[in-house]
Structures are given as structure tokens and as C-alpha cells.
Enzyme design. Structure first.
Site, PDB file in Angstrom:
ATOM      1  N   HIS A  76       0.852  -1.199   0.000  1.00 54.39           N
ATOM      2  CA  HIS A  76       0.000   0.000   0.000  1.00 54.39           C
ATOM      3  C   HIS A  76       0.882   1.241   0.000  1.00 54.39           C
ATOM      4  O   HIS A  76       0.682   2.141  -0.800  1.00 54.39           O
ATOM      5  CB  HIS A  76      -0.928   0.005   1.215  1.00 54.39           C
ATOM      6  CG  HIS A  76      -1.902   1.141   1.218  1.00 54.39           C
ATOM      7  ND1 HIS A  76      -3.104   1.105   1.873  1.00 54.39           N
ATOM      8  CD2 HIS A  76      -1.853   2.380   0.648  1.00 54.39           C
ATOM      9  CE1 HIS A  76      -3.756   2.248   1.696  1.00 54.39           C
ATOM     10  NE2 HIS A  76      -3.008   3.047   0.966  1.00 54.39           N
ATOM     11  N   GLU A 116       0.933   7.743  -4.123  1.00 54.99           N
ATOM     12  CA  GLU A 116       1.708   7.470  -2.915  1.00 54.99           C
ATOM     13  C   GLU A 116       2.928   8.375  -2.818  1.00 54.99           C
ATOM     14  O   GLU A 116       3.293   8.830  -1.728  1.00 54.99           O
ATOM     15  CB  GLU A 116       2.121   5.996  -2.866  1.00 54.99           C
ATOM     16  CG  GLU A 116       0.966   5.042  -2.646  1.00 54.99           C
ATOM     17  CD  GLU A 116       0.238   5.317  -1.336  1.00 54.99           C
ATOM     18  OE1 GLU A 116       0.915   5.465  -0.291  1.00 54.99           O
ATOM     19  OE2 GLU A 116      -0.999   5.388  -1.346  1.00 54.99           O
ATOM     20  N   HIS A 155       2.676  11.043   0.136  1.00 51.47           N
ATOM     21  CA  HIS A 155       3.483  10.579   1.266  1.00 51.47           C
ATOM     22  C   HIS A 155       4.985  10.630   1.004  1.00 51.47           C
ATOM     23  O   HIS A 155       5.752  11.042   1.874  1.00 51.47           O
ATOM     24  CB  HIS A 155       3.070   9.157   1.641  1.00 51.47           C
ATOM     25  CG  HIS A 155       1.624   9.030   1.981  1.00 51.47           C
ATOM     26  ND1 HIS A 155       1.086   9.528   3.146  1.00 51.47           N
ATOM     27  CD2 HIS A 155       0.595   8.478   1.282  1.00 51.47           C
ATOM     28  CE1 HIS A 155      -0.213   9.276   3.175  1.00 51.47           C
ATOM     29  NE2 HIS A 155      -0.545   8.657   2.050  1.00 51.47           N
TER      30      HIS A 155
END
Length: 225
Positions: free
Chosen positions: A60, A114, A118
Site C-alpha cells: 500500500h 503514494e 506521502h
């Protein structure tokens, strides 16, 4: 003299605000690493255009996080995802970090999300290539599926106690995991994602400074991949 003092105070306030922004985006304390099931059975899933991925947990993401459980996000609008920077990792990412959203994609949208949300918050430690490489290295070194299979816990649609799943991961990795469940099409609780914590270098597992609250039933299904 009064004008000079007011000007100095204003400059100091700007510096304080700037430092606060820098800290918020780059002063994280640890990473959450999320190995996840490939498909959420209650939603439609499609194979990526790159082909069927490995029969294994996917990734993830790797999230910079503060010790209070909050996390920074979207830290650098001037650092967009650039596939050319990870071209040597692309084939491995397609196998180990696939997206099964519909319609089928080549997974780059998932990686973009992602990185932008992040990864950009870890740039003081990991540049774009290092960020994706760290995810792959963690997945391979942890070998979550192998850890569970060694304890007799298989992705075969059978039901296992939550305690046994958590215990197997703790025994295999040495660190306490957090198990996240979702519901299958029949509303049965099933293993969905696992949270493990990683130090600021993005390379070593640590005990989680704070454990996210995730709900699972006492007995959970381990769905087939």
C-alpha cells in the site's frame, strides 16, 4: 528605531512560520509500512495491464508519521512523480506494488498518488528512487506471506483466529503488527492489510510508537489471492 523593531519581529515570525512548515513536512518520527491484500473482494478488481501480479501481499505504501499518530501529506508540489527516475524498478514494482483498481491501469497512477501524498514528505531522507526502492526492500525482507505460511496460515479462504495471525507475524518479524480487516461480499471479516513500523531511514523495523486503531473480528478469513 520603532520601525526597525517591528520589521525584525515580522521577519522572525516569517522564519518561525517557515520552520514550522519545514518541520510539518519533513520532521516525521517513523514510517508506517503497509503490506496489503491484492484485492478488496467487496469491490470490483481488475488485473493491471502489465499482467497478473505475484501471488503475494502487495504494497500500500510507506507513510511518514508523527509519534502522535498524525502524518504530513502533500509536502512538495515541486516534486512530481517522474517514472524515468525509477525506470530500473518498474518491472519489480509491477509485480510487487500493483494496482487492481478498475478499469485496468499500468499502476503508475497508484505510485504517483503514494509519492505525491506521502513520499514527498520523506525527501529529507529518501529521494524518489530511494523511496520506491525502500518499499520493495521492506516487502522482500519481511516476506509477510512466508511468515504466515510458516505458521500454517494460508491464503485459502479459511478462517483463523486474529490472535494466531497477529502472533505469527510477531514471531516471524520480532515486532508487533496491527491487523486491518474489511468485509467480503458475504460480510465476513477478512484480512486486508498489515501495519508495521519502520525507522526514519526506511530500512529497519521498529516497535510502533503508536498503534492505529483498526477493527477485526476475533476470527478472520484469509482470502485467496
Amino acid at each position: 528605531m520603532k520601525k526597525f523593531t517591528q520589521s525584525s519581529i515580522f521577519i522572525k515570525l516569517l522564519i518561525i512560520q517557515f520552520l514550522a512548515i519545514v518541520y510539518t513536512c519533513h520532521g516525521f518520527d517513523f514510517f508506517y509500512f503497509w503490506p496489503g491484500s491484492l484485492c478488496d473482494a467487496k469491490r470490483a478488481c481488475c488485473l493491471p495491464t502489465s499482467g497478473k501480479p505475484a501471488t503475494d501481499f502487495g504494497i500500500h505504501g510507506l507513510w511518514p508519521t508523527f509519534n502522535n499518530g498524525s502524518y504530513p501529506a502533500n509536502c512538495n508540489a515541486n516534486s512530481p512523480f517522474d517514472g524515468s527516475k525509477i525506470s530500473d524498478l518498474t518491472k519489480e514494482l509491477q509485480v510487487d506494488w500493483p494496482s487492481l483498481t478498475c478499469p485496468s491501469t499500468n499502476s503508475s497512477k497508484f505510485w504517483t498518488h503514494e509519492w505525491v501524498k506521502h513520499g514527498t514528505c520523506s525527501e529529507s531522507v529518501l529521494d524518489q528512487h530511494a523511496y520506491f526502492e525502500a518499499n520493495l526492500n521492506l516487502k522482500h525482507s519481511i516476506n509477510l506471506l512466508g511468515v504466515l505460511q510458516l505458521a500454517g496460515i494460508q491464503p485459502n479462504g479459511k478462517v483463523y483466529s486474529l490472535q494466531s495471525v497477529r502472533g505469527a507475524i510477531k514471531a516471524g518479524t520480532g515486532y508487533t503488527p496491527v491487523i486491518e480487516c474489511n468485509l467480503d461480499a458475504s460480510n465476513n471479516s477478512q484480512l486486508y492489510q498489515v501495519y508495521l513500523c519502520v525507522d526514519k531511514s526506511g530500512s529497519k523495523l521498529i516497535e510502533c510508537p503508536v498503534l492505529p486503531k483498526r477493527k477485526c473480528a476475533s476470527f478472520i478469513e484469509f482470502p485467496s489471492f
